[in-house]
Design an enzyme around this catalytic site. Structure first.
Site, PDB file in Angstrom:
ATOM      1  N   HIS A  71      40.886  41.508  27.691  1.00 53.51           N
ATOM      2  CA  HIS A  71      40.140  40.419  28.322  1.00 53.51           C
ATOM      3  C   HIS A  71      40.101  39.248  27.348  1.00 53.51           C
ATOM      4  O   HIS A  71      39.969  39.440  26.144  1.00 53.51           O
ATOM      5  CB  HIS A  71      38.705  40.865  28.654  1.00 53.51           C
ATOM      6  CG  HIS A  71      38.032  39.999  29.659  1.00 53.51           C
ATOM      7  ND1 HIS A  71      37.430  38.819  29.325  1.00 53.51           N
ATOM      8  CD2 HIS A  71      37.907  40.133  31.007  1.00 53.51           C
ATOM      9  CE1 HIS A  71      36.939  38.258  30.432  1.00 53.51           C
ATOM     10  NE2 HIS A  71      37.203  39.032  31.463  1.00 53.51           N
ATOM     11  N   ASP A  99      39.070  45.406  36.412  1.00 54.77           N
ATOM     12  CA  ASP A  99      40.121  45.770  37.364  1.00 54.77           C
ATOM     13  C   ASP A  99      40.583  47.215  37.196  1.00 54.77           C
ATOM     14  O   ASP A  99      41.085  47.818  38.147  1.00 54.77           O
ATOM     15  CB  ASP A  99      41.310  44.824  37.197  1.00 54.77           C
ATOM     16  CG  ASP A  99      40.942  43.409  37.629  1.00 54.77           C
ATOM     17  OD1 ASP A  99      41.195  42.472  36.861  1.00 54.77           O
ATOM     18  OD2 ASP A  99      40.364  43.258  38.723  1.00 54.77           O
TER      19      ASP A  99
HETATM   20  C1  SDX Z   1      40.222  39.325  35.056  1.00 55.35           C
HETATM   21  O1  SDX Z   1      38.459  35.547  32.505  1.00 55.35           O
HETATM   22  C2  SDX Z   1      37.817  36.327  33.256  1.00 55.35           C
HETATM   23  O2  SDX Z   1      36.607  36.407  33.206  1.00 55.35           O
HETATM   24  C3  SDX Z   1      38.696  37.121  34.219  1.00 55.35           C
HETATM   25  C4  SDX Z   1      37.956  38.240  35.004  1.00 55.35           C
HETATM   26  C5  SDX Z   1      36.980  37.658  36.007  1.00 55.35           C
HETATM   27  O3  SDX Z   1      36.025  38.357  36.356  1.00 55.35           O
HETATM   28  O4  SDX Z   1      37.253  36.503  36.528  1.00 55.35           O
HETATM   29  O5  SDX Z   1      37.285  39.071  34.082  1.00 55.35           O
HETATM   30  C6  SDX Z   1      38.962  39.074  35.811  1.00 55.35           C
HETATM   31  O6  SDX Z   1      41.143  38.561  35.185  1.00 55.35           O
HETATM   32  C7  SDX Z   1      40.274  40.464  34.076  1.00 55.35           C
HETATM   33  C8  SDX Z   1      41.627  40.526  33.301  1.00 55.35           C
HETATM   34  C9  SDX Z   1      42.698  41.155  34.225  1.00 55.35           C
HETATM   35  N1  SDX Z   1      44.011  41.013  33.580  1.00 55.35           N
HETATM   36  C10 SDX Z   1      44.698  42.068  33.130  1.00 55.35           C
HETATM   37  O7  SDX Z   1      44.278  43.215  33.133  1.00 55.35           O
HETATM   38  C11 SDX Z   1      46.091  41.725  32.593  1.00 55.35           C
HETATM   39  C12 SDX Z   1      46.348  42.466  31.275  1.00 55.35           C
HETATM   40  N2  SDX Z   1      45.514  41.830  30.227  1.00 55.35           N
HETATM   41  C13 SDX Z   1      46.214  40.927  29.343  1.00 55.35           C
HETATM   42  O8  SDX Z   1      47.226  40.191  29.926  1.00 55.35           O
HETATM   43  C14 SDX Z   1      45.226  40.150  28.473  1.00 55.35           C
HETATM   44  O9  SDX Z   1      44.324  41.049  27.978  1.00 55.35           O
HETATM   45  C15 SDX Z   1      44.491  38.981  29.082  1.00 55.35           C
HETATM   46  C16 SDX Z   1      45.424  38.000  29.725  1.00 55.35           C
HETATM   47  C17 SDX Z   1      43.480  39.436  30.046  1.00 55.35           C
HETATM   48  C18 SDX Z   1      43.759  38.278  27.944  1.00 55.35           C
HETATM   49  O10 SDX Z   1      44.708  37.978  27.023  1.00 55.35           O
HETATM   50  P1  SDX Z   1      44.475  36.976  25.806  1.00 55.35           P
HETATM   51  O11 SDX Z   1      43.053  36.834  25.507  1.00 55.35           O
HETATM   52  O12 SDX Z   1      45.262  35.745  26.079  1.00 55.35           O
HETATM   53  O13 SDX Z   1      45.059  37.810  24.631  1.00 55.35           O
HETATM   54  P2  SDX Z   1      46.596  38.054  24.395  1.00 55.35           P
HETATM   55  O14 SDX Z   1      47.350  38.208  25.700  1.00 55.35           O
HETATM   56  O15 SDX Z   1      47.085  37.003  23.447  1.00 55.35           O
HETATM   57  O16 SDX Z   1      46.583  39.479  23.697  1.00 55.35           O
HETATM   58  C19 SDX Z   1      46.115  39.606  22.346  1.00 55.35           C
HETATM   59  C20 SDX Z   1      46.835  40.810  21.798  1.00 55.35           C
HETATM   60  C21 SDX Z   1      48.351  40.721  21.968  1.00 55.35           C
HETATM   61  O17 SDX Z   1      48.905  41.551  20.977  1.00 55.35           O
HETATM   62  P3  SDX Z   1      49.944  40.907  19.950  1.00 55.35           P
HETATM   63  O18 SDX Z   1      51.081  40.381  20.812  1.00 55.35           O
HETATM   64  O19 SDX Z   1      49.170  39.800  19.234  1.00 55.35           O
HETATM   65  O20 SDX Z   1      50.333  42.060  19.057  1.00 55.35           O
HETATM   66  O21 SDX Z   1      46.461  41.979  22.540  1.00 55.35           O
HETATM   67  C22 SDX Z   1      47.590  42.484  23.246  1.00 55.35           C
HETATM   68  C23 SDX Z   1      48.617  41.373  23.283  1.00 55.35           C
HETATM   69  O22 SDX Z   1      49.924  41.918  23.349  1.00 55.35           O
HETATM   70  N3  SDX Z   1      47.172  42.781  24.587  1.00 55.35           N
HETATM   71  C24 SDX Z   1      47.724  43.722  25.349  1.00 55.35           C
HETATM   72  C25 SDX Z   1      47.010  43.675  26.553  1.00 55.35           C
HETATM   73  N4  SDX Z   1      46.063  42.736  26.479  1.00 55.35           N
HETATM   74  C26 SDX Z   1      46.167  42.185  25.265  1.00 55.35           C
HETATM   75  N5  SDX Z   1      48.744  44.562  25.122  1.00 55.35           N
HETATM   76  C27 SDX Z   1      49.059  45.399  26.152  1.00 55.35           C
HETATM   77  N6  SDX Z   1      48.432  45.423  27.335  1.00 55.35           N
HETATM   78  C28 SDX Z   1      47.403  44.575  27.564  1.00 55.35           C
HETATM   79  N7  SDX Z   1      46.768  44.605  28.718  1.00 55.35           N
END
Ligand code: SDX
Length: 379
Positions: free
Chosen positions: A270, A321
């Site tokens: 998140h 989710d």
């Molecule tokens: C919702 O914003 C809200 O409030 C949204 C929500 C709402 O109620 O409106 O809460 C609803 O959208 C929840 C989120 C649903 N999305 C997902 O489940 C998609 C998977 N999650 C990721 O894509 C990610 O966690 C985000 C997009 C949600 C947040 O990403 P950030 O804050 O931009 O962080 P990032 O993508 O830069 O990740 C930081 C690190 C990375 O590692 P490195 O590349 O630096 O080594 O964490 C890793 C990422 O690769 N990482 C993940 C991951 N989430 C973060 N690695 C694998 N799987 C994941 N899901």
């Protein structure tokens, strides 16, 4: 102008204030107008929470009765909207049907261009009342089933399930669905809500803001994640005959491979919560209730296996989710219907933010750092 630091994705940037909800990653908490969301989920209906988000206060008996009467009398899918939905191919994504329906409801609304709070509140109530029939009918038509008309004697959650499945849902299912609607309702400046606020900041109309928000929510990095969670479960394989331990082992192996391949696994992580999504324990309890109700212990094995493996490998925790997806699956919703369920709920939060944005509006227009070619001229 000095080279400004780019805040990619507006990460960590505070762009405005809001009184609607407070997301606190330090205390891992979420307040709707000051009330912990867990308390609201435990003792309120989604109808009460929608009014809280819109007005700032929980309704008294008269206010709730007035809204209930309005909501229940505005549920039916109009013949014109049904005709438009029928014209859309069943191969399109259900989020496209939601987006279209929100646009049609706006075009049909004689007050569409009236941005007064009174008119916007009425539009918000009409959209919230009318979207369930769109979501329910769209799933039914894809299954070759006929439209099921709403029943005014049922509450919002029970009627949503009735219109979708054509039978009255058991109380534990209605309760779990009501909890999911409350948990999905609002979450400060998430991507779809901020989209709605950007559109509103130009003084465009409420329906345009909701259509844009639906577009943003569709993405798998945002609302689309609940569908993606189910795709993960399906890819691992759901085997009803196996024990939770066997399912857990297979799920752990799948996650280990996914992370080794540097995959983003939807349902985890998140942007704001870095120690776990405050809503997960409440939604997980609802999922556990569904697993017990439908006697599907193997699903908890898949759930635990993925969670443990992700936690061990990257210390990344589930978001809302993650438990919501399998819970909706057990209730009988088709996977592509999951994010439209999120739409039906988040209409309350989006429209609350539309009205708040208009109270102290400023056009939202950030800057950009240019990295294209230096000035140059035609011959
Ligand atoms: C919702 O914003 C809200 O409030 C949204 C929500 C709402 O109620 O409106 O809460 C609803 O959208 C929840 C989120 C649903 N999305 C997902 O489940 C998609 C998977 N999650 C990721 O894509 C990610 O966690 C985000 C997009 C949600 C947040 O990403 P950030 O804050 O931009 O962080 P990032 O993508 O830069 O990740 C930081 C690190 C990375 O590692 P490195 O590349 O630096 O080594 O964490 C890793 C990422 O690769 N990482 C993940 C991951 N989430 C973060 N690695 C694998 N799987 C994941 N899901």
């Amino acid at each position: 102008m000095a080279e400004a630091e780019i805040k990619k994705g507006l990460a960590g940037v505070v762009v405005d204030s809001t009184a609607i909800s407070k997301v606190n990653p330090d205390t891992n908490s979420l307040l709707y107008r000051g009330y912990p969301v867990q308390e609201l989920a435990a003792s309120c209906s989604f109808e009460q929470v929608a009014l809280l988000l819109w007005t700032g206060e929980l309704p008294d008996d008269v206010e709730l009765a007035d809204f209930t009467a309005f909501e229940r009398s505005h549920r039916a899918l109009s013949p014109e909207l049904k005709q438009i939905i029928d014209a859309l191919p069943t191969t399109c994504h259900p989020m496209d049907v939601c987006r279209t329906a929100a646009s049609v409801l706006g075009a049909q609304d004689p007050t569409a261009e009236d941005s007064s709070r009174e008119a916007n509140l009425a539009k918000a109530k009409t959209l919230l009342a009318g979207m369930p029939a769109v979501v329910a009918y769209d799933q039914r038509r894809r299954r070759g089933q006929e439209l099921v008309e709403p029943r005014e004697e049922l509450g919002y959650a029970a009627n949503f399930l009735w219109m979708t499945f054509g039978e009255e849902a058991a109380e534990p299912v209605v309760d779990a669905f009501n909890v999911s609607m409350i948990l999905y309702a609002e979450h400060s400046f998430n991507a779809s809500t901020f989209t709605a606020r950007v559109i509103t900041s130009t003084l465009s109309d409420l329906h345009s803001a909701v259509v844009g928000a639906i577009g943003a929510l569709k993405g798998p990095l945002h609302g689309g994640a609940n569908e993606a969670v189910m795709h993960t479960f399906d890819e691992i394989g759901i085997r009803q005959e196996e024990t939770a331990e066997e399912a857990e082992a297979r799920a752990k192996a799948w996650m280990d491979d996914a992370l080794a391949a540097k995959k983003k696994v939807m349902g985890f992580g998140h942007r704001v919560y870095k120690n776990g999504d405050s809503r997960v324990p409440t939604m997980k309890a609802a999922l556990d209730a569904m697993i017990e109700h439908y006697d599907r212990p193997e699903l908890i094995g898949l759930y635990n296996g993925l969670e443990k493996s992700m936690g061990e490998a990257k210390s990344i925790k589930p978001n809302l989710d993650y438990p919501a997806g399998p819970a909706y699956h057990l209730m009988g919703f088709d996977t592509p219907t999951f994010t439209p369920l999120f739409v039906a709920s988040r209409i309350s939060g989006w429209t609350a933010h539309v009205m708040e944005q208009l109270e102290t509006n400023a056009l939202i227009r950030p800057l950009s750092a240019y990295n294209g070619p230096d000035e140059r001229h035609l011959a």
